[in-house]
Design a protein around this motif. Structure first.
Motif, PDB file in Angstrom:
ATOM      1  N   GLY A 120      -9.448   6.511   5.532  1.00 15.66           N
ATOM      2  CA  GLY A 120      -8.568   6.153   6.164  1.00 15.66           C
ATOM      3  C   GLY A 120      -7.485   5.257   5.363  1.00 15.66           C
ATOM      4  N   ARG A 121      -6.581   4.868   6.079  1.00 12.46           N
ATOM      5  CA  ARG A 121      -5.764   3.900   5.227  1.00 12.46           C
ATOM      6  C   ARG A 121      -4.897   3.081   6.349  1.00 12.46           C
ATOM      7  NH1 ARG A 121      -3.301   3.275   0.049  1.00 12.46           N
ATOM      8  NH2 ARG A 121      -4.546   5.480  -0.495  1.00 12.46           N
ATOM      9  N   CYS A 122      -4.551   1.956   6.092  1.00 13.02           N
ATOM     10  CA  CYS A 122      -3.968   1.237   6.954  1.00 13.02           C
ATOM     11  C   CYS A 122      -2.757   0.035   6.361  1.00 13.02           C
ATOM     12  CB  CYS A 122      -4.856   0.276   8.052  1.00 13.02           C
ATOM     13  SG  CYS A 122      -5.875  -1.079   7.166  1.00 13.02           S
ATOM     14  N   SER A 123      -1.912  -0.365   7.120  1.00 18.11           N
ATOM     15  CA  SER A 123      -0.871  -1.147   6.535  1.00 18.11           C
ATOM     16  C   SER A 123      -0.067  -1.691   7.570  1.00 18.11           C
ATOM     17  CB  SER A 123       0.128  -0.505   5.604  1.00 18.11           C
ATOM     18  OG  SER A 123       0.851   0.541   6.044  1.00 18.11           O
ATOM     19  N   TYR A 124       0.639  -2.701   7.052  1.00 14.86           N
ATOM     20  CA  TYR A 124       1.848  -3.071   7.901  1.00 14.86           C
ATOM     21  C   TYR A 124       2.840  -2.012   8.183  1.00 14.86           C
ATOM     22  CZ  TYR A 124       0.315  -8.037   7.466  1.00 14.86           C
ATOM     23  OH  TYR A 124      -0.354  -9.070   7.321  1.00 14.86           O
ATOM     24  N   PHE A 125       3.225  -1.646   9.221  1.00 17.89           N
ATOM     25  CA  PHE A 125       3.871  -0.817   9.702  1.00 17.89           C
ATOM     26  C   PHE A 125       5.591  -1.162   9.912  1.00 17.89           C
ATOM     27  CE2 PHE A 125       6.027   2.239  12.927  1.00 17.89           C
ATOM     28  CZ  PHE A 125       6.044   3.287  12.151  1.00 17.89           C
ATOM     29  N   TYR A 126       5.541  -2.142  10.590  1.00 12.97           N
ATOM     30  CA  TYR A 126       7.026  -2.758  10.763  1.00 12.97           C
ATOM     31  C   TYR A 126       7.025  -4.193  10.770  1.00 12.97           C
ATOM     32  CZ  TYR A 126      11.690  -3.888  12.602  1.00 12.97           C
ATOM     33  OH  TYR A 126      13.103  -4.194  12.871  1.00 12.97           O
ATOM     34  N   LYS A 127       7.290  -4.908   9.923  1.00  9.77           N
ATOM     35  CA  LYS A 127       6.934  -6.506   9.825  1.00  9.77           C
ATOM     36  C   LYS A 127       8.395  -6.967   9.216  1.00  9.77           C
ATOM     37  CE  LYS A 127       3.581 -10.061   8.870  1.00  9.77           C
ATOM     38  NZ  LYS A 127       4.695 -11.149   8.348  1.00  9.77           N
ATOM     39  N   PRO A 128       9.381  -7.644   9.957  1.00 10.11           N
ATOM     40  CA  PRO A 128      10.557  -7.820   9.175  1.00 10.11           C
ATOM     41  C   PRO A 128      10.570  -9.284   8.499  1.00 10.11           C
ATOM     42  CG  PRO A 128      10.964  -7.284  11.570  1.00 10.11           C
ATOM     43  CD  PRO A 128       9.357  -7.297  11.415  1.00 10.11           C
ATOM     44  N   HIS A 129       9.604  -9.991   8.677  1.00 15.36           N
ATOM     45  CA  HIS A 129       9.784 -11.242   8.362  1.00 15.36           C
ATOM     46  C   HIS A 129       8.391 -11.776   7.885  1.00 15.36           C
ATOM     47  CE1 HIS A 129      13.933 -11.983   9.577  1.00 15.36           C
ATOM     48  NE2 HIS A 129      13.274 -11.278  10.652  1.00 15.36           N
ATOM     49  N   GLY A 130       8.095 -12.788   7.088  1.00  9.57           N
ATOM     50  CA  GLY A 130       6.949 -13.364   6.577  1.00  9.57           C
ATOM     51  C   GLY A 130       6.159 -12.416   5.466  1.00  9.57           C
ATOM     52  N   ALA A 131       4.948 -13.032   5.268  1.00 10.74           N
ATOM     53  CA  ALA A 131       4.053 -12.375   4.219  1.00 10.74           C
ATOM     54  C   ALA A 131       3.852 -11.082   4.672  1.00 10.74           C
ATOM     55  CB  ALA A 131       2.687 -13.397   3.917  1.00 10.74           C
ATOM     56  N   GLY A 132       3.949 -10.071   3.670  1.00 12.76           N
ATOM     57  CA  GLY A 132       3.717  -8.519   3.839  1.00 12.76           C
ATOM     58  C   GLY A 132       4.725  -7.945   4.652  1.00 12.76           C
ATOM     59  N   LYS A 133       6.038  -8.585   4.492  1.00 13.41           N
ATOM     60  CA  LYS A 133       7.189  -8.042   5.074  1.00 13.41           C
ATOM     61  C   LYS A 133       7.472  -6.459   4.765  1.00 13.41           C
ATOM     62  CE  LYS A 133      11.104  -9.915   2.755  1.00 13.41           C
ATOM     63  NZ  LYS A 133      12.146 -11.166   3.100  1.00 13.41           N
ATOM     64  N   THR A 134       8.056  -5.702   5.517  1.00 12.95           N
ATOM     65  CA  THR A 134       8.118  -4.223   5.260  1.00 12.95           C
ATOM     66  C   THR A 134       9.788  -4.265   4.828  1.00 12.95           C
ATOM     67  OG1 THR A 134       8.667  -3.672   7.405  1.00 12.95           O
ATOM     68  CG2 THR A 134       6.427  -2.980   6.404  1.00 12.95           C
ATOM     69  N   SER A 135      10.090  -4.554   3.601  1.00 14.62           N
ATOM     70  CA  SER A 135      11.244  -4.617   3.185  1.00 14.62           C
ATOM     71  C   SER A 135      11.887  -3.148   3.131  1.00 14.62           C
ATOM     72  CB  SER A 135      11.541  -5.254   1.933  1.00 14.62           C
ATOM     73  OG  SER A 135      11.269  -6.564   1.700  1.00 14.62           O
ATOM     74  N   GLY A 136      13.439  -3.113   3.850  1.00 15.18           N
ATOM     75  CA  GLY A 136      14.072  -1.899   3.780  1.00 15.18           C
ATOM     76  C   GLY A 136      13.838  -1.104   4.906  1.00 15.18           C
ATOM     77  N   VAL A 137      12.590  -1.536   5.540  1.00 16.92           N
ATOM     78  CA  VAL A 137      12.424  -0.689   6.917  1.00 16.92           C
ATOM     79  C   VAL A 137      13.303  -1.386   8.082  1.00 16.92           C
ATOM     80  CG1 VAL A 137      10.941   0.242   8.693  1.00 16.92           C
ATOM     81  CG2 VAL A 137      10.080  -0.177   6.185  1.00 16.92           C
ATOM     82  N   THR A 138      14.554  -0.691   8.646  1.00 13.50           N
ATOM     83  CA  THR A 138      15.113  -1.214   9.695  1.00 13.50           C
ATOM     84  C   THR A 138      14.560  -0.819  11.026  1.00 13.50           C
ATOM     85  OG1 THR A 138      16.351   1.064   9.999  1.00 13.50           O
ATOM     86  CG2 THR A 138      17.186  -0.355   8.112  1.00 13.50           C
TER      87      THR A 138
END
Length: 237
Positions: free
Chosen positions: A49-67
């Motif tokens: 399995g794999r997991c991650s931040y999916f949509y996080k606009p701000h803070g540590a681990g933010k998903t840059s480029g994901v609108t």
């Protein structure tokens, strides 16, 4: 595939002891904690399995480029897949998106397919169905997508409680500025290669012409850092 397990079984595997209802998870549980627990459960059952931040606009681990629009497309695609699950971290609480509904804004489109791409975003409204285990809240919330986006984009010292939207945005008594630990996380089953699952979710988006790379859904478990922009207090259940 394996049979579902009870939450008590999962807690025992993770090293917790009874009585579980006396455990206060809030002080030591965060986004990275959930990802580490997921990895431990995968190892225990011998699955990939794999997991991650999916949509996080701000803070540590933010998903840059994901609108917000891109995240909505990906979320809807993932919710239609049997290989994906999501967790929504809102104000001192975790919930699970379990479905969605797209409805037209105009009565003349009531019986048309508003998901076909013919209609603009201002002609349709997306609602996200979110499961909640709280004894103080309904079992399923139906939340407009723009309200979730509003929550994830509200930065310290301001806070937006998506489960109590009637309170509006409030200002906290803190010296911290910027950042937000609220986010959407994705947890994926990998029957062969993890990249195959990512492609299954992302391919419909890529085929539509959206410029997005499946790297946004990858995470190195050993490098996951906790976002401590706001204090983690006891979870509101």
């Amino acid at each position: 595939s394996l049979n579902p397990i009870r939450q008590e079984d999962a807690l025992s595997i993770l090293g917790f002891e009874k009585p579980f209802n006396e455990i206060h998870f809030g002080p030591f549980t965060g986004n990275a904690t959930l990802m580490r627990w997921f990895r431990k459960l995968c190892i225990f059952f011998g699955v990939k399995g794999r997991c991650s931040y999916f949509y996080k606009p701000h803070g540590a681990g933010k998903t840059s480029g994901v609108t917000a629009d891109c995240a909505l497309e990906l979320l809807q695609t993932g919710l239609r897949s049997s290989n994906c699950a999501f967790i929504y971290h809102c104000n001192n609480h975790y919930m699970c998106p379990i479905g969605y509904e797209v409805v037209p804004q105009s009565a003349e489109h009531a019986y048309s397919d508003v998901t076909s791409g013919v209609y603009n975003e201002d002609e349709r409204k997306s609602w996200i169905l979110v499961g909640d285990t709280s004894k103080k809240q309904p079992g399923i919330h139906c939340i407009p997508w723009e309200e979730i986006v509003k929550d994830l984009n509200t930065q310290m010292p301001y806070l937006y409680d998506v489960r109590r939207r009637y309170k509006g945005i409030k200002k906290l008594n803190t010296s911290k500025e910027g950042g937000n630990i609220h986010c959407l996380m994705i947890f994926r089953k990998c029957s062969t290669r993890c990249s195959d699952v990512a492609k299954q979710v992302l391919q419909p988006i890529q085929d539509s012409g959206s410029n997005i790379d499946d790297n946004i859904l990858k995470v190195n478990f050993n490098s996951v850092q906790e976002d401590t922009t706001t204090e983690l207090i006891d979870l509101d259940i």
